[in-house]
Scaffold this active site. Sequence first.
Site, PDB file in Angstrom:
ATOM      1  N   LYS A 192       0.867  -1.175   0.000  1.00  0.00           N
ATOM      2  CA  LYS A 192       0.000   0.000   0.000  1.00  0.00           C
ATOM      3  C   LYS A 192       0.908   1.231   0.000  1.00  0.00           C
ATOM      4  CE  LYS A 192      -2.074   3.122   1.791  1.00  0.00           C
ATOM      5  NZ  LYS A 192      -1.994   4.562   1.364  1.00  0.00           N
ATOM      6  N   GLU A 267       9.704   2.045  10.580  1.00  0.00           N
ATOM      7  CA  GLU A 267      10.767   3.012  10.256  1.00  0.00           C
ATOM      8  C   GLU A 267      10.074   4.362  10.210  1.00  0.00           C
ATOM      9  OE1 GLU A 267      12.594   5.571   8.727  1.00  0.00           O
ATOM     10  OE2 GLU A 267      13.245   4.554   6.897  1.00  0.00           O
ATOM     11  N   CYS A 301      13.484  10.968   5.855  1.00  0.00           N
ATOM     12  CA  CYS A 301      13.305  10.641   7.276  1.00  0.00           C
ATOM     13  C   CYS A 301      14.622  10.769   8.024  1.00  0.00           C
ATOM     14  CB  CYS A 301      12.736   9.233   7.425  1.00  0.00           C
ATOM     15  SG  CYS A 301      13.640   8.008   6.487  1.00  0.00           S
ATOM     16  N   GLU A 400      10.063  17.133  13.452  1.00  0.00           N
ATOM     17  CA  GLU A 400      10.473  16.827  12.077  1.00  0.00           C
ATOM     18  C   GLU A 400       9.701  17.722  11.092  1.00  0.00           C
ATOM     19  OE1 GLU A 400      11.340  12.845   9.554  1.00  0.00           O
ATOM     20  OE2 GLU A 400       9.374  12.915  10.509  1.00  0.00           O
TER      21      GLU A 400
END
Length: 510
Positions: A192, A267, A301, A400
């Site tokens: 997905k 992750e 990331c 972030e």
Amino acid sequence: MAVPHNKMAIPVPSRQLFIDGQWKEPIKKSRIPVINPTTEEIIGDIPAATAEDVELAVAAARRALKRNRGKDWASASGAYRAKYLRAIAAKITERKDALAKLEAMDCGKPLDEAAWDIDDVAACFEYYAGLAESLDARQEAPITLPMDAFKCHVLREPIGVVALITPWNYPLLMATWKVAPALAAGCAAILKPSELASVTCLELAEVCKEVGLPPGVLNILTGLGPEAGAPLASHPDVDKVAFTGSTATGSKIMSSGAQLVKPVTLELGGKSPILVFEDVDLDKAAEWTAFGCFWTNGQICSATSRLLVHESIAAAFLDRLVKWCRNIKISDPFEEGCRLGPVVSKGQYEKVLKFISTAKSEGATILCGGSRPENLKRGYFIEPTIISDVTPSMQIWREEVFGPVLSVKTFRSEDEAIEVANDTYYGLAAAVLSKDLERCERVTKALQAGIVWVNCSQPCFCQAPWGGTKRSGFGRELGEWGLENYLNIKQVTKYISEEPWGWYKSPSKL
């Protein structure tokens, strides 16, 4: 089908969901527009799966595992599965030009970067083909026991049906990091991808059709997270979920997995530090610092987005860094020499600009960038942005951003640098830049991160483990660790003595 905006651009193929080896229209027949972040125009659409389509895909994956008592895939030899992985790699290489263009159009990354990604995709399938072959030799690996009456060995078996939920910043590459080892292990998978960038993942389905991958081994469902991702992650017939994305979504996936004691690999986000000591070559360090935060349009990331620079060189280093950043070519990803394209979507563009305006309102200084380039009137472009006068409590230092924004603080000592670097909820990556290699070694050991780069930032190889600590998640992808993610270990112990066990009195001797 929309007309491509650029003479190098190509039309976006119109695809359906890929279930059981066939293209299938979503049961609810919904589709999601594909918006090119460079032009803000709709360039195509993708199918929108819902829980009903998830049911079909999971059933197809389960059938693929059971077909012919597993001999068609799950319990076939690793060498058999490797042939398919190598065939997929060859087809990806054959289609590299088109795939790189679609990637650049879909998520906005520079074409040179997209082409590099597609090379990495092919290399990753090749690498896991090799590991699938070596899996055969590792089956029935003997274990030495202290009793001669027993013999023991270990079987490595596929975990089963796996849900692979992937992000939009490296659409095909992040999918491959999961698909390749899952298939090498003998699992059947449902991929997905993110609804913001799914085009190349649907092209992977076409590649699987062309190479004759057995039906149901890989199913690809595009769609929204709540409508397709959530029912997939919580499905009782999915044996494992591997997810790359935000910490908030990762936490939800972990919660839904907990109900069924289902293993997950996560992750997640990062706010990775880069430590620049006083003995560096200013230009080399400035380029790595820029690359570590502005590559992939800042949407990584593992971006080393917190710069810690020694106070004795801070002024000179930041002056060099600003010059490097002003020299980065920001343009349409198809333009020759483009090194920074648009961020992926209007939502992301607004989110990044809000981070920058909040930093200003909290008292930070915008050293360079901070807005859209004046010459680009459309597209979700944001200049490479460097923010100084940052305090540890500021949002820009702690959260972030996922955009081309670098925050800066200075330090006086090695101990202070390590303490500030580790003062974060995250622990994905870190970088240390210094000519003193003993210092690099000390700092590397002290940094709380799953990945540490020494005198560089962001290199990534499919042979080396990838993953984080703390709220950046757990489990490791890539390398042999990536394959282990999708294997169960079965201990098999045989009693080989001719003697009876003799624990109980035998009734025949009474």
